[in-house]
Design a protein around this motif. Sequence first.
Motif, PDB file in Angstrom:
ATOM      1  N   PHE A 110      -1.038   3.280   4.910  1.00 43.66           N
ATOM      2  CA  PHE A 110       0.053   2.865   3.965  1.00 43.66           C
ATOM      3  C   PHE A 110       1.290   2.075   4.483  1.00 43.66           C
ATOM      4  O   PHE A 110       1.496   2.527   5.740  1.00 43.66           O
ATOM      5  N   ASN A 111       2.218   1.445   3.871  1.00 45.90           N
ATOM      6  CA  ASN A 111       3.031   0.845   4.463  1.00 45.90           C
ATOM      7  C   ASN A 111       4.273   0.683   3.540  1.00 45.90           C
ATOM      8  O   ASN A 111       5.282  -0.018   3.873  1.00 45.90           O
ATOM      9  N   ARG A 112       4.261   1.410   2.454  1.00 50.84           N
ATOM     10  CA  ARG A 112       5.505   1.871   1.647  1.00 50.84           C
ATOM     11  C   ARG A 112       5.482   3.352   1.345  1.00 50.84           C
ATOM     12  O   ARG A 112       4.658   3.845   0.866  1.00 50.84           O
ATOM     13  N   LEU A 113       6.830   3.880   1.668  1.00 56.45           N
ATOM     14  CA  LEU A 113       7.001   5.321   1.033  1.00 56.45           C
ATOM     15  C   LEU A 113       8.158   5.013   0.229  1.00 56.45           C
ATOM     16  O   LEU A 113       9.056   4.959   0.432  1.00 56.45           O
ATOM     17  N   HIS A 114       7.662   5.483  -1.031  1.00 50.82           N
ATOM     18  CA  HIS A 114       8.817   5.552  -2.184  1.00 50.82           C
ATOM     19  C   HIS A 114       9.414   6.781  -2.468  1.00 50.82           C
ATOM     20  O   HIS A 114       8.570   7.714  -2.692  1.00 50.82           O
ATOM     21  N   LEU A 115      10.653   7.004  -2.167  1.00 52.20           N
ATOM     22  CA  LEU A 115      11.141   8.561  -2.171  1.00 52.20           C
ATOM     23  C   LEU A 115      11.978   8.465  -3.479  1.00 52.20           C
ATOM     24  O   LEU A 115      12.995   7.839  -3.777  1.00 52.20           O
ATOM     25  N   HIS A 116      11.647   9.559  -4.362  1.00 49.97           N
ATOM     26  CA  HIS A 116      12.342   9.413  -5.617  1.00 49.97           C
ATOM     27  C   HIS A 116      13.481  10.584  -5.460  1.00 49.97           C
ATOM     28  O   HIS A 116      13.196  11.775  -5.619  1.00 49.97           O
ATOM     29  N   LEU A 117      14.381   9.855  -5.227  1.00 47.24           N
ATOM     30  CA  LEU A 117      15.564  10.849  -4.606  1.00 47.24           C
ATOM     31  C   LEU A 117      16.514  11.520  -5.864  1.00 47.24           C
ATOM     32  O   LEU A 117      17.121  12.524  -5.591  1.00 47.24           O
ATOM     33  N   THR A 118      16.206  11.102  -7.134  1.00 52.90           N
ATOM     34  CA  THR A 118      17.012  11.592  -8.154  1.00 52.90           C
ATOM     35  C   THR A 118      16.438  11.599  -9.299  1.00 52.90           C
ATOM     36  O   THR A 118      15.295  10.978  -9.449  1.00 52.90           O
ATOM     37  N   ASP A 119      16.774  12.753 -10.334  1.00 57.11           N
ATOM     38  CA  ASP A 119      16.051  12.755 -11.388  1.00 57.11           C
ATOM     39  C   ASP A 119      16.864  14.048 -12.236  1.00 57.11           C
ATOM     40  O   ASP A 119      17.836  14.702 -11.779  1.00 57.11           O
ATOM     41  N   ASP A 120      16.214  14.554 -13.513  1.00 57.66           N
ATOM     42  CA  ASP A 120      16.897  15.578 -14.252  1.00 57.66           C
ATOM     43  C   ASP A 120      16.975  16.893 -13.113  1.00 57.66           C
ATOM     44  O   ASP A 120      18.147  17.546 -13.441  1.00 57.66           O
ATOM     45  N   ARG A 136       0.962  -1.242  -0.042  1.00 52.92           N
ATOM     46  CA  ARG A 136      -0.043   0.008  -0.055  1.00 52.92           C
ATOM     47  C   ARG A 136       0.972   1.167  -0.118  1.00 52.92           C
ATOM     48  O   ARG A 136       1.213   1.671   1.168  1.00 52.92           O
ATOM     49  N   GLY A 137       1.040   1.747  -1.096  1.00 53.04           N
ATOM     50  CA  GLY A 137       2.308   2.510  -1.310  1.00 53.04           C
ATOM     51  C   GLY A 137       2.103   4.012  -1.707  1.00 53.04           C
ATOM     52  O   GLY A 137       0.780   4.217  -2.425  1.00 53.04           O
ATOM     53  N   PHE A 138       2.906   5.100  -1.394  1.00 51.65           N
ATOM     54  CA  PHE A 138       2.819   6.219  -2.056  1.00 51.65           C
ATOM     55  C   PHE A 138       4.374   6.611  -2.408  1.00 51.65           C
ATOM     56  O   PHE A 138       5.144   6.409  -1.613  1.00 51.65           O
ATOM     57  N   MET A 139       4.288   7.438  -3.503  1.00 51.83           N
ATOM     58  CA  MET A 139       5.596   7.967  -3.958  1.00 51.83           C
ATOM     59  C   MET A 139       5.689   9.468  -3.987  1.00 51.83           C
ATOM     60  O   MET A 139       4.555   9.855  -4.357  1.00 51.83           O
ATOM     61  N   LEU A 140       6.812  10.094  -3.395  1.00 51.09           N
ATOM     62  CA  LEU A 140       6.787  11.348  -3.262  1.00 51.09           C
ATOM     63  C   LEU A 140       8.221  11.898  -4.080  1.00 51.09           C
ATOM     64  O   LEU A 140       9.148  11.206  -3.916  1.00 51.09           O
ATOM     65  N   ASP A 141       7.884  12.743  -4.858  1.00 56.36           N
ATOM     66  CA  ASP A 141       9.016  13.179  -6.067  1.00 56.36           C
ATOM     67  C   ASP A 141       9.671  14.315  -5.061  1.00 56.36           C
ATOM     68  O   ASP A 141       9.411  15.388  -4.620  1.00 56.36           O
ATOM     69  N   CYS A 142      10.967  14.087  -4.626  1.00 58.79           N
ATOM     70  CA  CYS A 142      11.931  14.731  -3.827  1.00 58.79           C
ATOM     71  C   CYS A 142      12.642  15.568  -4.620  1.00 58.79           C
ATOM     72  O   CYS A 142      13.560  16.126  -4.183  1.00 58.79           O
ATOM     73  N   ALA A 143      12.832  15.310  -6.031  1.00 57.27           N
ATOM     74  CA  ALA A 143      13.872  15.644  -7.093  1.00 57.27           C
ATOM     75  C   ALA A 143      13.409  16.920  -7.408  1.00 57.27           C
ATOM     76  O   ALA A 143      14.303  17.832  -7.410  1.00 57.27           O
ATOM     77  N   ARG A 144      12.115  17.141  -8.164  1.00 60.47           N
ATOM     78  CA  ARG A 144      11.907  18.393  -8.698  1.00 60.47           C
ATOM     79  C   ARG A 144      11.215  19.287  -7.444  1.00 60.47           C
ATOM     80  O   ARG A 144      11.565  20.596  -7.935  1.00 60.47           O
TER      81      ARG A 144
END
Length: 401
Positions: free
Chosen positions: A47-57, A19-27
């Motif tokens: 929720f039991n997953r926090l997906h951290l988007h740590l790198t991007d353009d 049960r996930g949520f992704m947060l864009d920390c790059a932009r």
Amino acid sequence: MSPSMIPHDRECTPAFAWRGFMLDCARTFWQPELIHEIITLLGRYGFNRLHLHLTDDAGWRIQIPEFPELTQTGAHLPREAFDWYDNVDSDKRTVMIASAPQDSTCGYYTDDEIREIITHASSEGIEVIPEIDLPGHMHAAIRSYPELGDPALAKLPPEHWSHRNDLLWPTDQSWALIDAALTHVALLFPSPIIHIGGDECRFEAWENDHALMDSLASQGIHSGRELQESMTRRALEILHSLGKHAAGWDELTEIAPADVLDDTLIIAWRGFGEGPRRAALSGQPWVYGCCDQLYLNRLAGEASDEPAAMFGVITPKRILTEVMEEITQAASAPIGIQSALWCEFVPTREQLYYQLFPRLLAVAEVAWHGLDALDGTEMRERIDTEMEWLASQGVLGRSRS
């Protein structure tokens, strides 16, 4: 904290293990305090997953000791204009970018801050999944170390680059970065899963480098797609050697055969059923994260009434009625669902919560109850009650649902 109303029955077994949520920390760089605030809310809603988007353009948000320039340069780039986006109202996009705080793209997480985030998340029953997106979406890394990208552009200032320059070139420097970055996050994050991205690689940038392609031919690599497979294979070998396995976006199902992907978890994001269809047929474990229903950076209402957001209106009702309908038609069952918030046009705490609520409540309901999720009058009443509680805590979502 008062007992949560959503999910409405914590005594039952949840419908989905993931049960996930992704947060864009790059932009947008979200301060650690805000991450902790979000973790508390995610725990409240099961929720039991926090997906951290740590790198991007747009930014690099985690320290890699062997590559200090990633956080000295790559974590301090100005917010881009995103004027090539054709899926957002152009006038509102311009206003949002112009009004964004100038420091909203500046910053990174220290290892100690990451550890504190992990500890807090664990106390809420949440596993933190880090993402190092490769080999594409590497513009911030290449801005930090130009030799990682197109060698024809390495000595030119970025404003003179002839293309996006967001792909890692298969060089010793790039292999060293991949090894160092994946090793560092694997040792820092307890999660058995490290997300390696794999999406939206512009193969033509590699393929237009004829010297590169000629040099790769002896290795049996004749296309950009085959080059990405080779780089993915290497990343997976690194993770497996560290006792981890990978997650990636659904493009990986087109890039690498099942014997290469092994136990890689696929996050099915692409719309019109394409991502879920490919993921369900891949034989890999997968998570339903379709952008048509679960990307909460999309419009919450009619474009004329909303701030800048990507086209395609997503409402709580759509989430409650459509997600399970799509999942039940898939060739194989996903292990869970995951919503996401991409932050090109989400530069402030206020805008973040406007985009999340009340729609994240509907995601929580489906993630916990699946086909038994509430809809209709009772669900609207529960959402209204929870929105009042959120407002009392200083979390102001969208008042119109």
